[in-house]
Design a protein around this motif. Structure first.
Motif, short mmCIF file in Angstrom:
data_model
loop_
_atom_site.label_atom_id
_atom_site.label_comp_id
_atom_site.label_asym_id
_atom_site.label_seq_id
_atom_site.Cartn_x
_atom_site.Cartn_y
_atom_site.Cartn_z
N GLU A 278 0.83 -1.21 0.00
CA GLU A 278 0.00 0.00 0.00
C GLU A 278 0.86 1.25 0.00
N ALA A 279 1.97 1.23 0.75
CA ALA A 279 2.85 2.39 0.80
C ALA A 279 3.62 2.56 -0.51
N GLY A 280 4.07 1.45 -1.08
CA GLY A 280 4.90 1.52 -2.28
C GLY A 280 4.14 1.88 -3.53
N GLY A 281 2.89 1.45 -3.62
CA GLY A 281 2.11 1.75 -4.80
C GLY A 281 2.49 0.91 -6.01
N ALA A 282 1.72 1.06 -7.07
CA ALA A 282 1.91 0.25 -8.27
C ALA A 282 3.29 0.42 -8.89
N GLU A 283 3.87 1.61 -8.74
CA GLU A 283 5.16 1.87 -9.39
C GLU A 283 6.30 1.05 -8.80
N ASN A 284 6.11 0.48 -7.61
CA ASN A 284 7.16 -0.34 -7.00
C ASN A 284 6.87 -1.83 -7.06
N ALA A 285 5.84 -2.21 -7.78
CA ALA A 285 5.53 -3.63 -7.94
C ALA A 285 6.66 -4.34 -8.67
N GLY A 286 7.04 -5.50 -8.16
CA GLY A 286 8.09 -6.28 -8.78
C GLY A 286 9.50 -5.88 -8.40
N LYS A 287 9.64 -4.80 -7.62
CA LYS A 287 10.96 -4.39 -7.17
C LYS A 287 11.35 -5.07 -5.85
N TRP A 288 10.35 -5.44 -5.07
CA TRP A 288 10.59 -6.14 -3.81
C TRP A 288 10.57 -7.64 -4.02
N ASP A 289 11.24 -8.35 -3.13
CA ASP A 289 11.19 -9.81 -3.08
C ASP A 289 11.29 -10.20 -1.61
N VAL A 290 11.19 -11.49 -1.32
CA VAL A 290 11.18 -11.97 0.06
C VAL A 290 12.17 -13.12 0.22
N ALA A 291 13.10 -12.98 1.18
CA ALA A 291 14.09 -14.02 1.48
C ALA A 291 13.92 -14.45 2.93
N SER A 292 14.73 -15.40 3.35
CA SER A 292 14.71 -15.86 4.73
C SER A 292 15.33 -14.80 5.63
N PRO A 358 2.40 -11.58 -6.43
CA PRO A 358 2.94 -10.92 -7.62
C PRO A 358 3.66 -9.62 -7.31
N TYR A 359 3.19 -8.88 -6.30
CA TYR A 359 3.83 -7.60 -5.99
C TYR A 359 5.28 -7.82 -5.54
N PHE A 360 5.51 -8.93 -4.83
CA PHE A 360 6.85 -9.25 -4.35
C PHE A 360 7.53 -10.25 -5.28
N SER A 361 7.48 -9.93 -6.57
CA SER A 361 8.19 -10.69 -7.60
C SER A 361 7.78 -12.16 -7.64
N GLY A 362 6.54 -12.43 -7.31
CA GLY A 362 6.07 -13.82 -7.34
C GLY A 362 6.63 -14.67 -6.22
N ALA A 363 7.06 -14.07 -5.15
CA ALA A 363 7.64 -14.83 -4.03
C ALA A 363 6.62 -15.83 -3.49
N PRO A 364 7.05 -17.05 -3.20
CA PRO A 364 6.15 -18.06 -2.63
C PRO A 364 5.95 -17.80 -1.14
N ILE A 365 5.21 -16.76 -0.83
CA ILE A 365 5.14 -16.30 0.56
C ILE A 365 4.51 -17.33 1.49
N GLY A 366 3.59 -18.14 0.98
CA GLY A 366 3.01 -19.17 1.83
C GLY A 366 4.07 -20.15 2.32
#
Length: 422
Positions: A278-292, A358-366
């Motif tokens: 919500e803070a990043g907005g559409a323009e930052n979609a795909g720039k973030w990812d999730v690691a351990s 999808p916002y987090f580069s398709g990260a398998p967050i589950g």
């Protein structure tokens, strides 16, 4: 029949009262029960509450939502006064020790069969919701198992890996995370490595079995707990080097920093993903990812649904709380709002494990958050945890801003914390 003005007024008043009483009796005859539920922030309950009302025509539910601190302070006042509290009161895990000392002001949910639900939760989560004498004060909602959100575009600019699994391998420990911070800052000096020293400190601290108080007798141990000093030192050193954006989570400056891309990493429980998006907005979609997360595990957040003793409808309140915390509803909340279930049967379900963002580069967050949840261990919160915890966060802020050395900030925080609990 002829009335004088006074008699006419008496007649009309009596007639009106009769109508009001009749309406009240009709409502009672219909069995309508009004329940209130008080939460902080957004629990994602609105569609579920409407569904529950539709399935239970005799129930009407009012939702009250307040800011985190205001919610808990207001709840403490209402519980002390014996009036004004909702039928269902959400309490965040760091506040549970405080409210546990007023266990008599809550309904023991064992009265309604809550002990039969015990196996839904890990033992540590179940025990967090118990009173001093074993009364069941609350049913667990979500949990805050940790991962590390990172800006893969900035990592690429710094010459670091961008694949989430490779990034995870960069920092098996928090000391490794600090070394990556140095590498990143040397290559991308215009961007801060983390949002705040306080965020780093909290993540490390939540991986420790004890923080400010001893699990054995609740005695003050902040001045001699090596885990606490390690967390403070590592986070403070990163802050002192100017590698943090010095923004407090969920404040307007934090939102702006995310939107502007001011920092590259943040320790993130699942529920935070929605705030980042919500803070990043559409323009930052795909720039973030999730690691351990470095160190593995750690919990930041998670709440309980309690029923204050002042409720006029404790049975109905319990039934609603039971339904809201059922694994089926918990799975739906994760699917809709990234609110991670605290029941293994829920977070290990295919519906959770298969979720990608999808916002987090398709990260398998589950899969990522379920794996983190499986590593969680009890993290003892003392009776005055909420009093002491901010003292150390404020001290780290002084280090970040260059107002105080790390050692001086530590010594002052310990002294202030000791004075607050003495």
């Amino acid at each position: 029949m002829v009335f004088n003005p006074v008699d006419k007024l008496k007649y009309l008043t009596a007639a009106l009262l009769a109508v009001v009483l009749a309406a009240g009796c009709a409502s009672e005859a219909e069995g309508t029960v009004k329940l209130t539920i008080a939460t902080f922030g957004e629990f994602g309950y609105d569609p579920l509450l409407k569904e529950y009302e539709a399935a239970h025509p005799g129930i009407r539910i009012e939702s009250r939502v307040a800011e985190f601190e205001a919610h808990h302070k207001g709840a403490a006042t209402q519980m002390a006064a014996g009036r004004g509290a909702a039928d269902i009161l959400a309490i965040e895990e760091q506040y549970m020790p405080q409210f546990r000392q007023s266990a008599a002001k809550f309904v023991d949910l064992a009265r309604f069969g809550a002990r039969d639900l015990q196996t839904r939760w890990p033992q540590w989560k179940w025990e967090q919701g118990l009173g001093p004498a074993g009364a069941v004060l609350g049913l667990g909602t979500d949990m805050g198992s940790l991962a590390m959100c990172f800006r893969k575009d900035y990592f690429g600019q710094a010459g670091l890996p961008t694949d989430r699994d490779a990034v995870s391998r960069l920092w098996p420990t928090w000391e490794d995370y600090a070394r990556v911070a140095d590498q990143f800052s040397a290559k991308v000096p215009a961007t801060k490595f983390a949002d705040s020293a306080g965020g780093i400190y909290t993540a490390i601290l939540n991986q420790s079995p004890e923080n400010f108080f001893s699990a054995s007798d609740d005695s003050f141990i902040a001045d001699r707990n090596p885990g606490l000093q390690r967390a403070f030192t590592l986070a403070g050193q990163i802050g002192a080097k100017g590698q943090t954006a010095r923004v407090t989570p969920f404040t307007q400056p934090w939102n702006v920093a995310i939107k502007q891309g001011s920092f590259a990493t943040i320790a993130c429980p699942a529920w935070m993903l929605t705030q980042i998006q919500e803070a990043g907005g559409a323009e930052n979609a795909g720039k973030w990812d999730v690691a351990s997360v470095p160190g593995g595990g750690g919990n930041n957040g998670g709440s309980f649904l309690t029923v204050p003793a002042q409720s006029e409808h404790p049975q109905q309140a319990y039934e609603l709380a039971k339904w809201l915390t059922d694994p089926a509803q918990e799975i739906r909340l994760f699917s809709a709002s990234n609110i991670l279930p605290s029941e293994p049967a829920a977070y290990r379900s295919p519906a959770v494990l298969e979720k990608v963002d999808p916002y987090f580069s398709g990260a398998p967050i589950g899969r990522i958050y379920a794996a983190s949840a499986d590593t969680l261990q009890p993290n003892y919160r003392g009776l005055k945890d909420a009093v002491v915890r901010p003292t150390f966060g404020t001290a780290l802020g002084r280090v970040e801003s260059g107002k105080q050395s790390l050692d001086a900030a530590w010594n002052q925080a310990v002294a202030e914390a000791r004075a607050a609990v003495s």
